[in-house]
Scaffold this motif. Structure first.
Motif, short mmCIF file in Angstrom:
data_model
loop_
_atom_site.label_atom_id
_atom_site.label_comp_id
_atom_site.label_asym_id
_atom_site.label_seq_id
_atom_site.Cartn_x
_atom_site.Cartn_y
_atom_site.Cartn_z
N HIS A 230 22.61 -13.37 -16.58
CA HIS A 230 21.65 -13.53 -17.67
C HIS A 230 20.23 -13.71 -17.16
O HIS A 230 19.27 -13.63 -17.93
CB HIS A 230 22.05 -14.71 -18.56
CG HIS A 230 21.47 -14.63 -19.93
ND1 HIS A 230 20.51 -15.51 -20.39
CD2 HIS A 230 21.69 -13.75 -20.95
CE1 HIS A 230 20.17 -15.19 -21.62
NE2 HIS A 230 20.86 -14.13 -21.98
N GLN A 231 20.07 -13.93 -15.86
CA GLN A 231 18.74 -13.97 -15.28
C GLN A 231 17.99 -12.66 -15.52
O GLN A 231 16.76 -12.65 -15.64
CB GLN A 231 18.81 -14.28 -13.78
CG GLN A 231 19.13 -15.73 -13.45
CD GLN A 231 18.04 -16.67 -13.91
OE1 GLN A 231 16.89 -16.57 -13.51
NE2 GLN A 231 18.42 -17.60 -14.78
N LEU A 232 18.71 -11.55 -15.59
CA LEU A 232 18.06 -10.27 -15.88
C LEU A 232 17.39 -10.31 -17.25
O LEU A 232 16.27 -9.80 -17.42
CB LEU A 232 19.07 -9.13 -15.82
CG LEU A 232 19.52 -8.68 -14.43
CD1 LEU A 232 20.68 -7.68 -14.55
CD2 LEU A 232 18.36 -8.04 -13.66
N ALA A 233 18.06 -10.89 -18.22
CA ALA A 233 17.48 -10.99 -19.56
C ALA A 233 16.27 -11.92 -19.57
O ALA A 233 15.33 -11.71 -20.36
CB ALA A 233 18.53 -11.47 -20.56
N HIS A 234 16.27 -12.91 -18.70
CA HIS A 234 15.11 -13.81 -18.62
C HIS A 234 13.93 -13.13 -17.91
O HIS A 234 12.77 -13.35 -18.27
CB HIS A 234 15.49 -15.09 -17.87
CG HIS A 234 16.45 -15.97 -18.62
ND1 HIS A 234 16.46 -16.05 -19.99
CD2 HIS A 234 17.44 -16.79 -18.18
CE1 HIS A 234 17.40 -16.90 -20.38
NE2 HIS A 234 18.02 -17.36 -19.29
N ILE A 235 14.23 -12.33 -16.91
CA ILE A 235 13.16 -11.64 -16.18
C ILE A 235 12.51 -10.56 -17.04
O ILE A 235 11.31 -10.31 -16.96
CB ILE A 235 13.72 -11.04 -14.87
CG1 ILE A 235 14.20 -12.15 -13.94
CG2 ILE A 235 12.68 -10.17 -14.17
CD1 ILE A 235 14.95 -11.64 -12.72
N PHE A 236 13.33 -9.89 -17.87
CA PHE A 236 12.83 -8.85 -18.78
C PHE A 236 13.08 -9.31 -20.22
O PHE A 236 13.96 -8.78 -20.91
CB PHE A 236 13.55 -7.52 -18.51
CG PHE A 236 13.44 -7.02 -17.11
CD1 PHE A 236 12.32 -6.33 -16.68
CD2 PHE A 236 14.47 -7.24 -16.19
CE1 PHE A 236 12.21 -5.86 -15.39
CE2 PHE A 236 14.38 -6.77 -14.90
CZ PHE A 236 13.24 -6.07 -14.48
N PRO A 237 12.30 -10.28 -20.72
CA PRO A 237 12.61 -10.88 -22.02
C PRO A 237 12.42 -9.96 -23.21
O PRO A 237 12.90 -10.26 -24.31
CB PRO A 237 11.66 -12.08 -22.08
CG PRO A 237 10.54 -11.72 -21.17
CD PRO A 237 11.14 -10.91 -20.07
N GLN A 238 11.71 -8.84 -23.04
CA GLN A 238 11.48 -7.92 -24.15
C GLN A 238 12.54 -6.84 -24.24
O GLN A 238 12.45 -5.96 -25.09
CB GLN A 238 10.09 -7.27 -24.00
CG GLN A 238 8.93 -8.24 -23.89
CD GLN A 238 8.81 -9.13 -25.12
OE1 GLN A 238 8.98 -8.66 -26.25
NE2 GLN A 238 8.54 -10.41 -24.91
N SER A 239 13.53 -6.88 -23.36
CA SER A 239 14.52 -5.81 -23.28
C SER A 239 15.92 -6.32 -23.57
O SER A 239 16.21 -7.52 -23.45
CB SER A 239 14.50 -5.15 -21.90
OG SER A 239 13.22 -4.61 -21.62
N LEU A 240 16.79 -5.39 -23.94
CA LEU A 240 18.21 -5.66 -24.12
C LEU A 240 18.99 -5.05 -22.97
O LEU A 240 18.58 -4.02 -22.41
CB LEU A 240 18.71 -5.07 -25.44
CG LEU A 240 17.99 -5.50 -26.72
CD1 LEU A 240 18.58 -4.78 -27.92
CD2 LEU A 240 18.07 -7.01 -26.90
N PHE A 241 20.11 -5.67 -22.60
CA PHE A 241 20.92 -5.17 -21.49
C PHE A 241 22.37 -5.01 -21.92
O PHE A 241 22.91 -5.82 -22.67
CB PHE A 241 20.86 -6.13 -20.30
CG PHE A 241 19.58 -6.08 -19.53
CD1 PHE A 241 19.40 -5.14 -18.52
CD2 PHE A 241 18.55 -6.96 -19.82
CE1 PHE A 241 18.21 -5.08 -17.81
CE2 PHE A 241 17.35 -6.91 -19.12
CZ PHE A 241 17.19 -5.97 -18.11
N HIS A 242 22.99 -3.97 -21.38
CA HIS A 242 24.43 -3.79 -21.49
C HIS A 242 24.94 -3.57 -20.08
O HIS A 242 24.71 -2.52 -19.48
CB HIS A 242 24.77 -2.59 -22.39
CG HIS A 242 26.25 -2.42 -22.58
ND1 HIS A 242 26.79 -1.29 -23.17
CD2 HIS A 242 27.31 -3.22 -22.26
CE1 HIS A 242 28.11 -1.40 -23.21
NE2 HIS A 242 28.44 -2.57 -22.66
N LEU A 243 25.61 -4.57 -19.52
CA LEU A 243 26.19 -4.46 -18.19
C LEU A 243 27.61 -3.94 -18.32
O LEU A 243 28.40 -4.47 -19.12
CB LEU A 243 26.20 -5.82 -17.49
CG LEU A 243 24.97 -6.21 -16.67
CD1 LEU A 243 23.73 -6.20 -17.53
CD2 LEU A 243 25.15 -7.57 -16.02
#
Length: 415
Positions: A230-243
């Motif tokens: 979830h650090q990825l979501a914190h680093i890119f707070p304006q984006s959504l992720f699907h791992l």
């Protein structure tokens, strides 16, 4: 389908060891799991003494008193081979103490992770020190604590260091012209312009689809605590992720190793779906990627939203290269970036050479092979061969399928 993850610090909650008392021979350790580890090494690893090159190999039975790791079949062979063993003895001792530290039952303040990165607070990706400071981590003053932290954080941080607009990998540091084109597309999606969205209907704004990160050949990384990813979501707070974790071993290490759900029309490949937060979803497929690709399960692919990641894939390793032969052409076909890491310089070079040999002229290098700035600082020991030491994500490189652009020549379009 919900699932729980094992936490290594909860396996032995009783305080076993103090900070100044971490060294113990593995086979005499106060930790049961360390004694089991020593027993496994003795049963599976072979003595490296040169004399065994001409005789039947012998399993390990003698533990080095300096590093506490079983290394030879006898005391005599250790001392005869001590000049070679001395090259790795200190590192093996460090591995031993780090393993005992994980089982010590101490409080781990280094595992308190920061939240969303403020837009006006820029991240410095020069190295681990600058990254941890600018991300707002609590100060890590001990080298051992830093090793434990980077062992986990290396996975999301390696990805972020390449895809972020402030990436240290530029045209002067290994990024190729083709790499600039590919990663600029992903960075455009990951860093959308501020739209002034508000809490009212008038403030509603369209949001881009999630960025899909396909993590192929997933093993240990698929069982990491979700707050790490979830650090990825914190680093890119304006984006959504699907791992998307894909691979036959993608569920190994889960607490109860549940079986995949039965396939149905809405979930034909029995994926395990997790909603980590509003900004991140994780899907796990116990399947080879080429099977999913042939079924067009993830199609179409978009270079602005998709990226493949292969942590230590072993493309060129004799024991795993056959498994990648059917997958590699599928990856090149998508024309999206493939980010790869390696355990060691030799491991990385072997993978690069294999891809060049198998797909010569069919791919472009996006990031030249090099040492990863965000490799794990903790050493890992191969339990089947204690002389085999490595660091997670030591090396880094990237490629994608070659694009054949259409050009106009004398009034005729040609590819």
């Amino acid at each position: 389908m919900e699932r729980s993850l094992p936490h290594p610090l909860l396996q032995e909650p009783r305080v076993l060891l103090k900070p100044g008392n971490l060294f113990h021979p593995m086979d005499e350790s106060p930790s049961p799991s360390m004694r089991e580890k020593a027993a496994y090494i003795k049963a599976n690893a072979y003595c490296p003494h040169p004399a065994h090159a001409h005789t039947h190999p012998s399993h390990l039975s003698f533990t080095c008193p300096d590093c506490g790791v079983p290394t030879h079949c006898s005391k005599e062979h250790l001392y005869e081979d001590y000049e070679n063993h001395l090259l790795i003895c200190d590192t093996l001792r460090e591995v031993n103490e780090d393993e005992h530290d994980l089982r010590s039952g101490r409080f781990f303040p280094e595992f308190n992770y920061p939240g969303v990165q403020l837009h006006e607070a820029l991240i410095n990706f020069t190295n681990w020190d600058t990254y941890l400071y600018t991300r707002g981590f609590e100060a890590v003053n001990e080298e051992r604590s830093l090793r434990q932290l980077t062992k986990l954080l290396t996975y999301p941080t390696t990805i972020a260091s390449v895809l972020h607009e402030l990436s240290p990998y530029n045209l002067r540091n290994g990024l190729t012209n083709e790499g600039l084109k590919s990663f600029a597309a992903l960075r455009y999606t990951l860093h959308p312009p501020l739209t002034g969205a508000g809490q009212t209907i008038k403030g509603l704004r369209l949001q881009s689809p999630p960025v899909r990160l396909f993590i192929l050949g997933a093993r240990a990384e698929s069982s990491l605590p979700r707050e790490i990813w979830h650090q990825l979501a914190h680093i890119f707070p304006q984006s959504l992720f699907h791992l998307v974790f894909i691979g036959p071993q993608s569920m190994l290490g889960w607490d109860s190793e549940p079986s995949a759900p039965s396939p149905d029309p809405h979930n034909p490949f029995g994926a395990v779906i997790e909603r980590v937060s509003h900004h991140m979803k994780i899907s796990t497929f116990v399947q080879y990627y080429n099977v999913l690709h042939d079924a067009n399960y993830f199609a179409p692919f978009d270079p602005y939203f998709d990226c493949f990641v292969c942590f230590h894939p072993g493309f060129g390793h004799p024991g795993s290269s056959a498994e990648w032969e059917a997958t590699l052409p599928k990856l090149l076909e998508t024309k999206v970036p493939v980010l790869c890491t390696g355990y060691t310089e030799m491991d990385l070079s072997r993978d690069v050479d294999w891809v060049k040999r198998e797909c010569e002229g069919e791919f472009d290098v996006l990031l030249e092979p090099q040492e990863n700035r965000f490799k794990s600082l903790r050493w890992d020991m191969n339990d089947d061969d204690p002389t085999d030491l490595s660091q997670g994500n030591w090396g880094l490189w990237a490629f994608r399928g070659k694009r054949y652009e259409a050009v106009q020549k004398e009034g005729i379009f040609t590819a």
